[in-house]
Write an enzyme that holds these catalytic residues in place. Structure first.
Site, PDB file in Angstrom:
ATOM      1  N   ARG A 232       0.870  -1.181   0.000  1.00  0.00           N
ATOM      2  CA  ARG A 232       0.000   0.000   0.000  1.00  0.00           C
ATOM      3  C   ARG A 232       0.902   1.223   0.000  1.00  0.00           C
ATOM      4  O   ARG A 232       1.478   1.568   1.022  1.00  0.00           O
ATOM      5  CB  ARG A 232      -0.833  -0.057   1.290  1.00  0.00           C
ATOM      6  CG  ARG A 232      -2.027   0.817   1.354  1.00  0.00           C
ATOM      7  CD  ARG A 232      -2.558   0.830   2.786  1.00  0.00           C
ATOM      8  NE  ARG A 232      -1.761   1.720   3.612  1.00  0.00           N
ATOM      9  CZ  ARG A 232      -1.667   1.641   4.946  1.00  0.00           C
ATOM     10  NH1 ARG A 232      -2.313   0.720   5.609  1.00  0.00           N
ATOM     11  NH2 ARG A 232      -0.925   2.502   5.609  1.00  0.00           N
TER      12      ARG A 232
ATOM     13  N   HIS B   9      -3.650   4.311   4.749  1.00  0.00           N
ATOM     14  CA  HIS B   9      -4.732   3.328   4.698  1.00  0.00           C
ATOM     15  C   HIS B   9      -5.944   3.908   3.955  1.00  0.00           C
ATOM     16  O   HIS B   9      -6.454   3.331   3.007  1.00  0.00           O
ATOM     17  CB  HIS B   9      -5.130   2.893   6.103  1.00  0.00           C
ATOM     18  CG  HIS B   9      -6.402   2.123   6.139  1.00  0.00           C
ATOM     19  ND1 HIS B   9      -6.515   0.872   5.583  1.00  0.00           N
ATOM     20  CD2 HIS B   9      -7.637   2.435   6.621  1.00  0.00           C
ATOM     21  CE1 HIS B   9      -7.758   0.449   5.731  1.00  0.00           C
ATOM     22  NE2 HIS B   9      -8.455   1.375   6.357  1.00  0.00           N
TER      23      HIS B   9
ATOM     24  N   TYR C  68       3.133   5.341  11.965  1.00  0.00           N
ATOM     25  CA  TYR C  68       3.497   3.968  12.323  1.00  0.00           C
ATOM     26  C   TYR C  68       4.409   3.276  11.313  1.00  0.00           C
ATOM     27  O   TYR C  68       4.858   2.173  11.555  1.00  0.00           O
ATOM     28  CB  TYR C  68       2.228   3.130  12.519  1.00  0.00           C
ATOM     29  CG  TYR C  68       1.250   3.185  11.359  1.00  0.00           C
ATOM     30  CD1 TYR C  68       1.470   2.432  10.210  1.00  0.00           C
ATOM     31  CD2 TYR C  68       0.119   4.003  11.399  1.00  0.00           C
ATOM     32  CE1 TYR C  68       0.584   2.490   9.137  1.00  0.00           C
ATOM     33  CE2 TYR C  68      -0.766   4.067  10.336  1.00  0.00           C
ATOM     34  CZ  TYR C  68      -0.537   3.307   9.211  1.00  0.00           C
ATOM     35  OH  TYR C  68      -1.400   3.369   8.157  1.00  0.00           O
TER      36      TYR C  68
END
Ligand SMILES: Cc1ncc(C[n+]2csc(CCOP(=O)(O)OP(=O)(O)O)c2C)c(N)n1
Ligand SMILES: Cc1ncc(C[n+]2csc(CCOP(=O)(O)OP(=O)(O)O)c2C)c(N)n1
Ligand SMILES: [Mg+2]
Ligand SMILES: [Mg+2]
Lengths: 332, 375, 332, 375
Positions: free
Chosen positions: D258, D262, D271
């Site tokens: 990805r 998100h 993160y």
């Protein structure tokens, strides 16, 4: 005292309970480094470490099921479910086990978990991110269900929930997460589960709600010239029948407001209890201003679905007017 | 290397004492000392008697539905034998033999099936959870119990028991996955008894083994002869050690067979081939261990006779204890819901009614009909 | 006409619909060779073969989830869930998908499944084999929920459910499976979903129930000298408000009986609707005779939990007496 | 043989066109003809443009949350390319590229994320189900769709797409298990993009591969380079054939990444290691296919320029179409719940109220206050 949002108040409660009691641990999706998708657990991973703030696999039944095991062994897990729509996969573990364990084992095993779940509409989220399933869990004996509508109550109720020896579903109205700030004591304090709060006193009609619609109720009151008593339930189960009954015996009229569909919603239970306890005092039929009995629409129409202030106002006016014109005031 | 191999696996199947009485001395070395084999045999015999009596209690209307454990005794017994007394046991409902070995008084199981929650009021120092009725759900509790032990830096682990059918439930998968990814000390013991009521195992798992369920999680997994108490003890012992030492879970497929109907509400003749049953009757774990003892002259007919008498006595005493417990009173329904009873529930308890509670009769006297509050 | 039990009536309906329409297939645990644990699908495997009567893996979410896919492709699956307690693992697929698919896709996809589920207590079954979760599913818009109380209705409602273009949960009161026989036409016929049945006409009070307690209501009526009107809802959702309202406008009094816990049960919804629609006609508070707000006990106490005839009688007497002694007959 | 091997398995990983542009001519033979490679590249480029524009629409408040597909285009595109036009596509929400290839007008995806159900009103002859929001649930629908095809003796199969996170849900397991045990023609394509929001794949599966999930079910399973459109097309093509021919399912782990957050509600910098992202930026499937074309002189800069212009145009036109659709009216909420609208719902629709409905005003006129019915 600090001026906090609801998110901050919850965060503070978590920190304080975790510092006080090392049996409190947090688990869920993205609760760790990321601090939760709503940032409710922000900073906790850093503060308490990976053993007490645990990112789990993406599996809600697993999160609740393992929390049950953790609790049976004496811990006080605080699982987070990311959105109320994703509480559904955990429905079975909650209703089949968490709710029944104490009864089934005659208290030999108990399940003191606090399941935190953002709830409700109004934030333009995708499908299944805007529902209000509180009645579902209230119908299951053995669970407790709460939903604060203010930062103060959020902190106090969450501390009560974590300390409660039984499973509590702690619904957090996401529309209020950052909607306003409120003075919140920095010290720990509790708000008793099962006690409603009279937000505004009044004599003409009792307005009952919980969660985000409480704010809509306030707006409706602000725009009315009547004397309206507003009760914020705070606890869905157990329900504070006494406070409700006392108020309706005074006002003779009631309007209940919630986001969930009307059919078999909590409003029905409240209306029934009022009818049972205040039958001789009622001057108008109790009204329910709720979500419609259709699926919560995608966000373009969510505002039309939600019980916004104008719909509450209409019901209030109607209930207050009921019977007075025709002299039927004492007929109900 | 365009199509390279990125993962290899194999599943072993462990057997020590086989159907013919052959004992693999190497694998079986030091697994169970002879004196314990005798005790285990005696215990199994008593459990078999328990099963028969429980079945009859149901048939004579003194107990509700009961799931016979017959033929599967070695699985839970071998497992519990290999575990520590403070390792959590998380059973389904065919683990009586192991639970009794741990120390559960037999009347608890009877009470449970007699429709009395007191059958689940299991002393906490027995470290066992109540029987699980919703299939496949309890393994997650085992994972949580094991997790709590690890969190508290205790030496204890958890052992979950479940059937072949249970491995089809999503919760089973979630339990295995949590245990594997969070490094939790759990031993998963799947009792593959060939059937889930009328549905054969191949509809739960069409793979060659159920043991390979564990491969999905990178978990140790192994198959073993579940009617062989030595194999069970060995495999579970190793899994327990792995759990304690490395906090790694293990998936064990114990091959066994349900010699009875699914429960007393079932009639296996409707769907099960008599020949299959016959084949498995010969593999009865009780016969096998008895043969072992006989070959080694550790047991004889006179001890057998005494044992049978003892079994009858002990089980009869348990039945007596269960039946002598006074019936629950209706208030029991209410008293264990929450630590503190909410007011409305207390009213329901006091009145045994759900209606009429709000009709405070004083209203009728004190109140004039609904005063009008409108200006 | 044949004199059939409820089990036989359902079996007959299944046979007739399967013969008529090859898009009807049955799936579930033990529905095949074994004919279902209650023998409801007895003989169907032999008659229709393994492609149309399919034993599945032991996984309720899987049974409903695949049924949704089957239905989206144009079939009419009739999944069986073995006991209502095991409907819980399928709650997510039912409420998140089955109920919402038509709305979500604006009818491009529909989910015409009929989910058959034995329901309720009274047969001395183990834990989780005696619950009554109908209100849970009624609260989810997009599902239909029915529960017959007689062989005749069972057959007619099941045929309607199978033909219905939307998902229907078909609850079968297991206590009535073989409790009595009734003349049932051998030809196919339908009972309309959403229409209640007036079982007994009367003038003093309206008694409303569904499923197994209907029989208890009959017993209560038999032992009363009052004129009691008994309504068997048959459909939980949609609810036949009209029939109920019409009756209560006539009698002025109502008692609702169900097995589920009182709190947030369907009784609350019915009472609320009555109160909304019959406010000026009510002569006594509507009463709910229900399961208690505690976990359904193991079977030694189940009789004490269930709303048996003596509890119904007590409520009826009380409601009828209400107000008459003190001359407050018209006060409510 | 006391500890015999009862099961063997290995997982292969397939790669054809690698990061460096190396093409495995043997494995890649006849997988995609050159003209199609060009078309696929063009399509991917347009999808990439779509993704960028969608992202901006969200940022400028013209659309709600949007999950970028960036970097994962080859997975769904390669898969859909390899399938028949009447094979069911059962997507999650990162399969835009494949759905558009099948023929879904781009505005449907926009409408969906603009909070409008009409984005799911997908013509049935496209054989695709709406995007799935509850993670892990849609694979069961794929199983049902495939089952219906088999029941009707059709040649069609179903292909389900889902993320690494989705493999942790119980429903995923149940779907795989149903497909395996009932012999259903399903291709399961797991997009392992390294993350489920902020949770890395190893918390969903600590095994060496996700592909081995399939071993639990005795299912064919394979890993492949998901940023390699040739590998995707080949692996899915083979799985589809197996499904059509043998009614056997396959589990495919497509390794991808990805590249974005998100969703637009996420900030991956909280993160995620920048270095990891950088590494994967070089593996962008778009770069790789472009390199392939350039090496073979199948594409050049002038065509690229024209393509970019076309991409901008097509996407802008789709946005225009989406934004021109009149806002839904409140009655839309009610109109699609059931085939027939229940009376109470019709009243709610007509009044847009849930209160006051029972207060038939005529009661006030016609009725004298509650007549007493008692004798
Ligand atoms: C969730 C759930 N679904 C269905 C049932 C009904 N049921 C009881 S036992 C059983 C079969 C269980 O098979 P298995 O797991 O192999 O255990 P076994 O009975 O063979 O020991 C079923 C379907 C149940 N108890 N729970
Ligand atoms: C049942 C459920 N739980 C939680 C969520 C919230 N959520 C949305 S996307 C997501 C992560 C999904 O990860 P993955 O399956 O790997 O797909 P990806 O987003 O990486 O493509 C989560 C947790 C959800 N949508 N559904
Ligand atoms: Mg079994
Ligand atoms: Mg992912």
């Amino acid at each position: 005292m600090a001026n906090l949002t609801l998110v901050q108040a919850i965060n503070l409660a978590l920190i304080q309970e975790m510092e006080k009691d090392d049996s409190v641990i947090i688990l869920g999706q993205d609760v760790g480094v990321n601090g939760g998708v709503f940032r409710v657990t922000e900073g906790l991973f850093k503060r308490f470490g990976p053993e007490r703030v645990v990112d789990t696999p993406l599996a809600e039944s697993g999160i609740i099921g393992t929390s049950i095991g953790l609790a049976m062994a004496g811990l006080r897990p605080v699982p987070e479910i990311q959105f109320e729509g994703f509480l559904a996969p955990a429905y079975d573990q909650l209703c089949t086990h968490a709710a029944r364990m104490r009864t089934r084992t005659r208290s030999m095993f108990t399940v003191p978990i606090t399941c935190r779940v953002p709830v409700g509409g109004g934030i333009h989220a995708p499908e299944l991110h805007s529902d209000s399933p509180e009645a579902i869990y209230a119908h299951q004996p053995g669970l407790k269900v709460v939903m604060p509508a203010s930062p103060y109550d959020a902190k106090g109720l969450l501390i009560s929930a974590i300390r409660d020896p039984d499973p509590v579903i702690f619904f957090e109205p996401k529309r209020l997460y950052r909607a306003f700030r409120e003075e919140v004591p920095e010290d720990e304090y509790t708000v008793e589960i099962g006690k409603a709060r009279i937000v505004v006193e009044g004599n003409d009609v009792t307005l009952i709600s919980w969660g985000a619609p409480v704010v809509q109720c306030m707006n409706a009151i602000d725009s009315s010239h009547h004397s309206i008593e507003l009760i914020d339930l705070r606890s869905i189960c157990p329900l504070d029948t006494e406070t409700i009954v006392e108020s309706v015996r005074k006002t003779g009229r009631a309007v209940i407001v919630h986001e969930a569909p009307r059919n078999c919603g909590l409003g029905a239970e409240i209306a029934s209890r009022i009818m049972e306890h205040c039958f001789l005092y009622l001057e108008a039929p109790i009204q329910r201003v709720t979500g419609f009995d259709t699926v919560m629409p995608y966000y373009k129409l969510e505002q039309e679905y939600l019980p916004e202030a104008h719909r509450i106002s209409a019901a209030l006016e109607e209930v207050i007017a009921y019977g007075t014109a025709t002299g039927l005031g004492s007929a109900g | 290397m365009p199509a390279k191999i990125v993962f290899h696996a194999k599943i072993e199947s462990v057997s020590i004492l086989d159907e013919q009485g052959n004992f693999d001395a190497k694998l079986g070395k030091d697994v169970i000392p002879d004196t314990d084999v005798v005790r285990l045999y005696e215990h199994m015999t008593i459990c078999r008697q328990f099963d028969e009596v429980a079945f009859k209690l149901q048939r004579s209307g003194r107990m509700g539905t009961y799931p016979e454990n017959r033929g599967q005794e070695a699985v839970s017994l071998g497992a519990v034998y290999a575990l520590h007394p403070d390792d959590w046991l998380v059973p389904c409902y065919r683990e009586n033999c192991g639970l009794f070995w741990r120390g559960l008084p037999m009347e608890y199981i009877l009470l449970h099936w007699m429709g009395d929650e007191r059958g689940n009021e299991i002393p906490r120092d027995l470290y066992m959870t109540p029987q699980a009725i919703p299939i496949g759900t309890q393994m997650l509790h085992a994972v949580g119990l094991a997790w709590a032990g690890k969190y508290r830096k205790k030496d204890s682990i958890a052992c979950a028991f479940f059937g072949d059918g249970a491995t089809s439930e999503g919760d089973c998968h979630e339990a295995l996955n949590f245990a594997a990814n969070l490094d939790l000390p759990v031993v998963f013991v799947c009792q593959n008894n060939g059937w889930a009521i009328s549905v054969p195992t191949k509809m739960q798992c069409s793979a060659p083994t159920l043991a390979q369920r564990g491969l999905a999680y990178g978990m140790e997994c192994v198959q073993c002869d579940g009617n062989d108490i030595f194999a069970m003890a060995k495999v579970v012992g190793e899994a327990a050690e792995r759990a304690r030492r490395d906090h790694r879970p293990t998936f064990i497929e114990a091959l066994t067979y349900r010699l009875g109907d699914h429960t007393t509400a079932d009639d296996a003749r409707r769907y099960r081939d008599e020949a299959e049953l016959k084949k498995w009757l010969k593999r009865d774990p009780l016969i096998r261990i008895r043969t072992y003892l006989q070959q080694r002259k550790l047991f004889d007919d006179s001890r057998e006779k005494a044992l049978q008498a003892r079994a009858r006595e002990e089980v009869a005493a348990a039945v007596k204890r269960a039946e002598e417990i006074a019936a629950p009173t209706s208030s029991d329904m209410f008293d264990w819901l929450y630590a503190e009873m909410p007011g409305e529930l207390a009213t329901q308890r006091a009145t045994l009614r759900t209606s009429g509670l709000g009709q405070d009769p004083s209203q009728l006297q004190e109140q004039s009909p609904a005063p009008s509050r409108n200006p």
